[in-house]
Design a protein around this motif. Structure first.
Motif, short mmCIF file in Angstrom:
data_model
loop_
_atom_site.label_atom_id
_atom_site.label_comp_id
_atom_site.label_asym_id
_atom_site.label_seq_id
_atom_site.Cartn_x
_atom_site.Cartn_y
_atom_site.Cartn_z
N TYR A 80 47.91 16.20 55.38
CA TYR A 80 47.29 16.77 54.18
C TYR A 80 48.31 16.90 53.06
O TYR A 80 49.45 17.31 53.27
N ASP A 81 47.85 16.57 51.85
CA ASP A 81 48.72 16.67 50.68
C ASP A 81 48.67 18.06 50.06
O ASP A 81 49.65 18.52 49.46
N PHE A 82 47.52 18.73 50.17
CA PHE A 82 47.34 20.05 49.56
C PHE A 82 46.59 20.97 50.52
O PHE A 82 45.66 20.54 51.20
N VAL A 83 47.01 22.23 50.56
CA VAL A 83 46.39 23.22 51.44
C VAL A 83 45.87 24.37 50.60
O VAL A 83 46.58 24.94 49.78
N VAL A 84 44.58 24.72 50.80
CA VAL A 84 43.96 25.87 50.14
C VAL A 84 43.60 26.87 51.24
O VAL A 84 42.76 26.61 52.08
N ASN A 85 44.29 28.01 51.24
CA ASN A 85 44.07 29.02 52.28
C ASN A 85 43.33 30.20 51.68
O ASN A 85 43.89 30.97 50.90
N ILE A 86 42.07 30.36 52.03
CA ILE A 86 41.23 31.42 51.46
C ILE A 86 41.24 32.64 52.37
O ILE A 86 40.98 32.54 53.57
N ASN A 87 41.55 33.80 51.79
CA ASN A 87 41.54 35.06 52.53
C ASN A 87 40.10 35.43 52.84
O ASN A 87 39.36 35.91 51.97
N VAL A 126 41.45 23.86 41.39
CA VAL A 126 42.60 24.56 40.80
C VAL A 126 43.89 24.15 41.50
O VAL A 126 44.91 23.87 40.85
N THR A 127 43.87 24.11 42.83
CA THR A 127 45.04 23.70 43.60
C THR A 127 45.49 22.30 43.21
O THR A 127 46.68 22.03 43.02
N LEU A 128 44.53 21.41 43.09
CA LEU A 128 44.84 20.02 42.75
C LEU A 128 45.45 19.90 41.35
O LEU A 128 46.48 19.24 41.17
N ILE A 129 44.84 20.56 40.37
CA ILE A 129 45.33 20.48 38.99
C ILE A 129 46.72 21.09 38.85
O ILE A 129 47.57 20.57 38.13
N GLU A 130 46.97 22.19 39.55
CA GLU A 130 48.23 22.90 39.38
C GLU A 130 49.36 22.35 40.23
O GLU A 130 50.53 22.57 39.91
N ILE A 155 47.39 33.30 40.59
CA ILE A 155 48.44 33.10 41.59
C ILE A 155 47.91 32.69 42.96
O ILE A 155 48.45 31.80 43.62
N THR A 156 46.84 33.32 43.42
CA THR A 156 46.36 33.10 44.78
C THR A 156 44.91 32.60 44.79
O THR A 156 44.16 32.85 43.84
N PRO A 157 44.50 31.93 45.87
CA PRO A 157 43.09 31.53 46.01
C PRO A 157 42.15 32.74 45.96
O PRO A 157 41.03 32.63 45.47
N ASP A 158 42.62 33.89 46.44
CA ASP A 158 41.78 35.10 46.41
C ASP A 158 41.46 35.50 44.98
O ASP A 158 40.33 35.89 44.66
N LEU A 213 41.45 26.05 54.36
CA LEU A 213 41.52 26.87 55.56
C LEU A 213 40.70 28.14 55.38
O LEU A 213 40.90 28.88 54.42
N ILE A 214 39.77 28.38 56.29
CA ILE A 214 38.95 29.59 56.26
C ILE A 214 39.01 30.21 57.65
O ILE A 214 38.42 29.70 58.59
#
Length: 220
Positions: A80-87, A126-130, A155-158, A213-214
């Motif tokens: 994976y190139d990008f990881v989005v970890n949602i609280n 957002v993760t992709l653009i930033e 700052i965070t996915p939350d 990630l959920i």
């Protein structure tokens, strides 16, 4: 019937007994050198995951089995190139508050699913653009859209989730669970659906992969 070699029997006897008939409650309790025990105590094939399809993966296991540790290992996975970890806990509460605030009577599961899908996809955008300089340049319309709804620079996915949910709630007519896309329709020169289309086209064209990630909630 499963055939067990003497080596497998010997290893399994250390973990399955009268006091622990189902084996250890934590994956780390198993000796890393006991490959046979790992093989029989942890199933690598999951029918539920296969039925959902190749794009979704579900990790199933009892409490303490190491699900969260395995989930977060995606940070080390070069697949994976990008990881989005949602609280999950904070997000779950916020979504419930949003639905309760918009809901006069009946909850339609399709609309709740649409809300979750929207939250996840915007977090991914957002993760992709930033984090991807090329995406920042090529996906200018997506960048402008995200800036307009106020989620860039968080700052965070939350924080992104809270902002998105508040935006949707404030923009739905009559404060009812209607069409989520209506609340995210045209806020600049493009629409949410167009942003979604552009992002997936970009990922396919560049062969870049994003994993979201959920984690689970023990009470649900």
């Amino acid at each position: 019937m499963v055939y067990l070699s003497e080596a497998a029997k010997s290893q399994l006897r250390e973990y399955i007994n009268l006091s622990s008939p189902f084996g250890p409650i934590k994956a780390e309790d198993i000796n890393p050198n006991h490959s046979e025990a790992h093989h029989f105590l942890f199933e690598g094939y999951n029918r539920l995951c296969v039925e959902i399809g190749p794009k979704s993966k579900i990790i199933v296991g009892r409490k303490g089995a190491g699900k969260t540790a395995y989930l977060t290992s995606a940070y080390l996975d070069k697949e994976y190139d990008f990881v989005v970890n949602i609280n999950t806990a904070d997000t779950f509460i916020k979504v419930i508050e949003c639905i309760d605030g918009m809901l006069p009577a009946t909850v339609f599961s399709e609309k709740v699913a649409e809300l979750w899908k929207t939250i996840i996809e915007i977090s991914m955008m957002v993760t992709l653009i930033e984090q991807d300089e090329l995406a920042y340049i090529r996906l200018s319309q997506v960048r402008d859209y995200l800036a307009r709804i106020g989620v860039l620079g968080l700052i965070t996915p939350d924080a992104i989730v809270w902002k998105v949910v508040n935006f949707i709630r404030d923009n739905l007519n009559s404060h009812r669970v209607g069409i989520i896309a209506e609340a995210l329709s045209v806020v600049c020169d493009t629409s949410f659906d167009k942003c979604r289309e552009d992002v997936y086209e970009y990922l396919n064209h560049t062969s870049k992969r994003v994993v979201v990630l959920i984690d689970s909630l023990d009470e649900y």
